[in-house]
Enzyme design. Structure first.
Site, PDB file in Angstrom:
ATOM      1  N   TYR A 101      13.629   0.636   2.822  1.00 12.27           N
ATOM      2  CA  TYR A 101      12.768   0.814   3.997  1.00 12.27           C
ATOM      3  C   TYR A 101      13.504   0.285   5.225  1.00 12.27           C
ATOM      4  O   TYR A 101      13.393  -0.875   5.602  1.00 12.27           O
ATOM      5  CB  TYR A 101      11.447   0.069   3.838  1.00 12.27           C
ATOM      6  CG  TYR A 101      10.589   0.527   2.682  1.00 12.27           C
ATOM      7  CD1 TYR A 101      10.816   1.723   2.020  1.00 12.27           C
ATOM      8  CD2 TYR A 101       9.520  -0.250   2.246  1.00 12.27           C
ATOM      9  CE1 TYR A 101      10.019   2.132   0.962  1.00 12.27           C
ATOM     10  CE2 TYR A 101       8.711   0.156   1.191  1.00 12.27           C
ATOM     11  CZ  TYR A 101       8.974   1.344   0.554  1.00 12.27           C
ATOM     12  OH  TYR A 101       8.179   1.740  -0.501  1.00 12.27           O
ATOM     13  N   LEU A 125      -3.735   6.988   1.581  1.00 13.54           N
ATOM     14  CA  LEU A 125      -4.299   7.795   2.666  1.00 13.54           C
ATOM     15  C   LEU A 125      -3.510   9.091   2.858  1.00 13.54           C
ATOM     16  O   LEU A 125      -3.688   9.782   3.863  1.00 13.54           O
ATOM     17  CB  LEU A 125      -4.334   6.995   3.965  1.00 13.54           C
ATOM     18  CG  LEU A 125      -5.224   5.740   3.923  1.00 13.54           C
ATOM     19  CD1 LEU A 125      -5.106   4.953   5.223  1.00 13.54           C
ATOM     20  CD2 LEU A 125      -6.678   6.121   3.658  1.00 13.54           C
ATOM     21  N   GLY A 156       0.668   5.610  -0.815  1.00 15.90           N
ATOM     22  CA  GLY A 156       0.118   6.787  -0.150  1.00 15.90           C
ATOM     23  C   GLY A 156      -1.363   6.986  -0.373  1.00 15.90           C
ATOM     24  O   GLY A 156      -1.816   8.133  -0.500  1.00 15.90           O
TER      25      GLY A 156
END
Length: 334
Positions: free
Chosen positions: A64, A214, A212
């Site tokens: 990330y 949402l 994930g």
């Protein structure tokens, strides 16, 4: 049967002393990569806001932002008093080339180096939860698991997890090391693990970190059929967000929004609650601005009735007869 206590609000991960909130903070966007670049000042405020909202588990990974997310998480947590410090879950098993293109790499020597690097970036002496980000087809799972178990025995890791593994791959891992968690894509629209990983976790005393929940913003209700995404945004790669598919998903969200409103809830809280009601799950709430953490408590302390759960399924079947999974995110093998 789930073998550990699960409440609407908290769950206990094997290897960690205290229960964790069933909503954790996801920090992929905080790293900036594939999310429009970093914003460190807002990121630190977001982490602090999440802790204020009661979240005590933060999920990150070296990939990330190629170390950036871990550094920001480490800085933010270091600023908190000891009594407020959350658990930190990170990952390993992804490498990248000079062009920042990730590939799978779970070789034992790579794993040991990643653990040392994560300890430094996160400013901690022990990693609470370390997860293998993706299975590496070129490295035997037994070698990966054994290397991680050695590090656990050395006191550098408290608990071990995997991500995006099949149940057969988890069986192989568990022959060499204890396995506390599996992290997988899971939301109202992406339900592949409902009949595989979740029952496996229930049977084997594990928990599932749902990434994930949402569906990359779809289930916030803020995306329309006309929404466009800037260059570098992950959603430009996601088939759900292409014009020929997006309208159907948006229409499904509108129907879910109406259903949520009938219960005095937002579609966002309905989507998170749906994930939490499916088993020993923890929803990874992704955010990069403090305002995006507001609403966490709206998804806690209640459950969906069987009737509402059935209506959710009916809506998805009506608008999305051929669901699209999250396989587009899978990085290549080395």
């Amino acid at each position: 049967m789930a073998s550990k206590p699960i409440t609407p609000d908290k769950i206990t991960i094997n290897g960690l002393e205290k229960p964790v909130t069933r909503i954790a903070l996801g920090t992929w966007a905080i790293g900036g990569w594939m999310w429009g670049g970093p914003d460190d000042a807002n990121a630190i405020k977001t982490i602090h806001k999440a802790v204020e909202e009661g979240i005590n588990l933060i999920d990150t990974a070296p990939v990330y932002g190629f170390g950036h997310s871990e550094k920001v998480v480490g800085e933010a947590v270091a600023q908190l008093p000891a009594s407020q410090k959350p658990y930190i879950a990170t990952k390993l098993g992804l490498n990248w080339n000079e062009d920042h293109k990730p590939f799978r790499d779970s070789r034992p020597q790579r794993i040991r180096q990643e653990v040392e690097d994560s300890l430094k970036r996160l400013r901690v002496e022990v990693l609470d939860l370390v997860q293998v980000h993706w299975p590496d087809a070129k490295t035997p799972i037994a070698e990966t698991a054994s290397a991680l178990n050695d590090l656990r025995k050395e006191g550098k890791i408290r608990a071990l997890g995997v991500s995006n593994y099949s149940t057969a791959q988890m069986d192989e891992f568990r022959k060499e090391a204890p396995l506390s968690t599996s992290q997988d894509p899971f939301n109202i629209f992406e339900t592949a693990i409902e009949k595989t990983v979740i029952p496996y976790a229930e049977k084997n005393d594990m928990d599932v970190l749902a990434y994930g929940p949402l569906c990359r913003g779809l289930l916030t209700g803020k995306i329309t059929a006309d929404t466009t995404f800037p260059e570098g945004d992950l959603r430009r790669m996601d088939p759900k967000f292409q014009p020929e598919n997006l309208r159907n998903y948006v229409n499904a969200v509108k129907a879910l929004e109406a259903l949520a409103a009938s219960q005095g809830k937002t579609v966002l809280s309905l989507a998170i609650r749906w994930v939490l009601d499916q088993g020993p799950t923890i929803a990874l709430w992704g955010a990069r601005k403090p305002a995006q953490v507001e609403g966490v408590k709206d998804a806690l302390g209640w459950t969906l009735s069987p009737e509402i759960a059935r209506e959710v399924s009916s809506i998805v079947t009506k608008y999305i007869p051929t669901p699209i999974d999250a396989s587009f995110m899978a990085p290549p093998n080395r």
